[in-house]
Design a protein around this motif. Structure first.
Motif, PDB file in Angstrom:
ATOM      1  N   ALA A   1       1.633  -5.899  -0.381  1.00 27.86           N
ATOM      2  CA  ALA A   1       1.427  -4.787   0.545  1.00 27.86           C
ATOM      3  C   ALA A   1      -0.050  -4.425   0.636  1.00 27.86           C
ATOM      4  O   ALA A   1      -0.577  -4.163   1.731  1.00 27.86           O
ATOM      5  N   LEU A   2      -0.734  -4.410  -0.502  1.00 28.45           N
ATOM      6  CA  LEU A   2      -2.165  -4.108  -0.519  1.00 28.45           C
ATOM      7  C   LEU A   2      -2.950  -5.134   0.290  1.00 28.45           C
ATOM      8  O   LEU A   2      -3.809  -4.774   1.100  1.00 28.45           O
ATOM      9  N   GLU A   3      -2.652  -6.407   0.074  1.00 29.82           N
ATOM     10  CA  GLU A   3      -3.378  -7.458   0.792  1.00 29.82           C
ATOM     11  C   GLU A   3      -3.061  -7.426   2.280  1.00 29.82           C
ATOM     12  O   GLU A   3      -3.950  -7.662   3.119  1.00 29.82           O
TER      13      GLU A   3
ATOM     14  N   ALA B   1      -0.857 -15.614   1.084  1.00 30.60           N
ATOM     15  CA  ALA B   1       0.133 -16.265   1.949  1.00 30.60           C
ATOM     16  C   ALA B   1       1.358 -15.378   2.143  1.00 30.60           C
ATOM     17  O   ALA B   1       1.933 -15.324   3.234  1.00 30.60           O
ATOM     18  N   MET B   2       1.767 -14.674   1.095  1.00 30.80           N
ATOM     19  CA  MET B   2       2.911 -13.770   1.211  1.00 30.80           C
ATOM     20  C   MET B   2       2.587 -12.598   2.134  1.00 30.80           C
ATOM     21  O   MET B   2       3.429 -12.163   2.930  1.00 30.80           O
ATOM     22  N   ALA B   3       1.368 -12.072   2.033  1.00 25.22           N
ATOM     23  CA  ALA B   3       0.961 -10.962   2.897  1.00 25.22           C
ATOM     24  C   ALA B   3       0.947 -11.398   4.361  1.00 25.22           C
ATOM     25  O   ALA B   3       1.406 -10.665   5.246  1.00 25.22           O
ATOM     26  N   ALA B   4       0.428 -12.592   4.616  1.00 24.11           N
ATOM     27  CA  ALA B   4       0.419 -13.108   5.986  1.00 24.11           C
ATOM     28  C   ALA B   4       1.838 -13.287   6.504  1.00 24.11           C
ATOM     29  O   ALA B   4       2.131 -13.001   7.676  1.00 24.11           O
ATOM     30  N   TRP B   5       2.748 -13.724   5.630  1.00 19.23           N
ATOM     31  CA  TRP B   5       4.157 -13.891   6.021  1.00 19.23           C
ATOM     32  C   TRP B   5       4.774 -12.551   6.397  1.00 19.23           C
ATOM     33  O   TRP B   5       5.513 -12.453   7.373  1.00 19.23           O
TER      34      TRP B   5
ATOM     35  N   ALA C   1       2.561   2.479  -0.282  1.00 19.06           N
ATOM     36  CA  ALA C   1       3.114   2.946  -1.558  1.00 19.06           C
ATOM     37  C   ALA C   1       3.191   1.764  -2.519  1.00 19.06           C
ATOM     38  O   ALA C   1       3.766   0.725  -2.191  1.00 19.06           O
ATOM     39  N   MET C   2       2.616   1.926  -3.697  1.00 12.56           N
ATOM     40  CA  MET C   2       2.532   0.848  -4.680  1.00 12.56           C
ATOM     41  C   MET C   2       3.196   1.302  -5.972  1.00 12.56           C
ATOM     42  O   MET C   2       2.766   2.266  -6.605  1.00 12.56           O
ATOM     43  N   LEU C   3       4.254   0.602  -6.373  1.00 15.77           N
ATOM     44  CA  LEU C   3       5.036   0.954  -7.555  1.00 15.77           C
ATOM     45  C   LEU C   3       4.852  -0.105  -8.632  1.00 15.77           C
ATOM     46  O   LEU C   3       4.838  -1.309  -8.334  1.00 15.77           O
ATOM     47  N   GLY C   4       4.735   0.333  -9.890  1.00 20.41           N
ATOM     48  CA  GLY C   4       4.602  -0.619 -10.985  1.00 20.41           C
ATOM     49  C   GLY C   4       3.480  -1.596 -10.732  1.00 20.41           C
ATOM     50  O   GLY C   4       3.626  -2.799 -10.952  1.00 20.41           O
ATOM     51  N   THR C   5       2.351  -1.088 -10.296  1.00 18.70           N
ATOM     52  CA  THR C   5       1.251  -1.957  -9.875  1.00 18.70           C
ATOM     53  C   THR C   5       0.108  -1.922 -10.875  1.00 18.70           C
ATOM     54  O   THR C   5       0.012  -1.020 -11.716  1.00 18.70           O
ATOM     55  N   THR C   6      -0.757  -2.892 -10.785  1.00 20.34           N
ATOM     56  CA  THR C   6      -2.009  -2.912 -11.526  1.00 20.34           C
ATOM     57  C   THR C   6      -2.870  -4.010 -10.918  1.00 20.34           C
ATOM     58  O   THR C   6      -2.388  -4.863 -10.166  1.00 20.34           O
TER      59      THR C   6
END
Length: 270
Positions: A103-105, A74-78, A118-123
């Motif tokens: 961002a990935l989604e 839902a956040m990605a769609a927003w 760019a993905m920071l502090g991700t897993t």
């Protein structure tokens, strides 16, 4: 800048510059219980050096209105709706922690609209311990204190705070407290639950066609480097940069993070 997304105010910080859709655009997405201000140094530099900046406050965070979204999808769609509202067809997406999953989604939902990632502090999976999830629901202030400790490599950065006049840990704690005041509806628990439940990361990562940058903190206890192999393995063309920091790497090592991000943006946008 405030725009309307599905009839609700959405706030986008532009780095002190008027929005100019003719320039390349960089979208910055914050993590759980945060807002756009976690990117203060990086966004201003981008905005004053040739990039259009949209540093978002997610729904229910900071100056964006509405209820917090309950899922990464839902956040990605927003975020994509914000791009529509502003008139941006394609952008570099930069996300930290929960924001990196968003961002990935978004790149999976609309790959043609993400020029670089760019993905920071991700897993992935971004699982939250049962104890921290329960604490975020039952005692948000205690959860804030726990995360603030876990997210920083030391109580005081050595040899001194990299940003003069700023107490890194104190500023992070106060920001999370402010988010609780703005939105008392278990915001931390909602954000953590969304990270915990997100199940499309490996599929989304395997499908990413654009240039990718990973920035990890060597002392990150929230998303330690050893937990990142699923994502880095799925995105074999991704570049990995390590900085001497914990999970709050944008504040602990702002110049190193900025250098990696801006160099990546320039190189991959040519």
């Amino acid at each position: 800048m405030i725009v309307q997304v599905q009839g609700v105010d959405a706030y986008c910080y532009t780095g002190g510059k008027p929005f100019n859709a003719a320039q390349p655009t960089a979208i910055f997405i914050h993590g759980a219980q945060n807002d756009h201000s976690v990117w203060c140094l990086q966004t201003r530099y981008f905005a004053h050096h040739g990039f259009n900046v949209l540093a978002l406050d997610l729904p229910g965070h900071g100056r964006s209105k509405g209820r917090a979204c309950t899922s990464v999808e839902a956040m990605a769609a927003w975020v994509l709706h914000v791009m529509d509202a502003v008139g941006v067809d394609k952008a570099l997406m930069i996300g930290h922690s929960m924001g990196s999953l968003i961002a990935l989604e978004a790149s999976h939902m609309a790959p043609a609209r993400v020029s670089q990632l760019a993905m920071l502090g991700t897993t992935y999976p971004m699982k939250v311990s049962d104890a921290l999830l329960a604490t975020s629901r039952d005692d948000e202030q205690a959860a804030i204190d726990m995360v603030n400790i876990f997210s920083h490599s030391s109580i005081a950065q050595n040899p001194a705070c990299p940003t003069p006049g700023l107490h890194v840990m104190g500023g992070a704690r106060r920001l999370m407290q402010r988010m609780s005041q703005i939105n008392p509806e278990h915001l931390f628990y909602t954000d953590f639950s969304a990270c915990n439940a997100y199940a499309n990361g490996e599929v989304a990562a395997a499908a990413v066609p654009c240039p990718v940058l990973f920035i990890f903190g060597t002392k990150d206890m929230m998303t330690p480097a050893r937990s990142t192999k699923t994502l880095t393995g799925a995105i074999a063309h991704g570049k990995v940069v390590m900085v001497d920091a914990g999970h709050s790497l944008m504040a602990e090592q702002p110049d190193a993070v900025l250098g990696a991000l801006y160099g990546f943006a320039l190189k991959t946008s040519l």
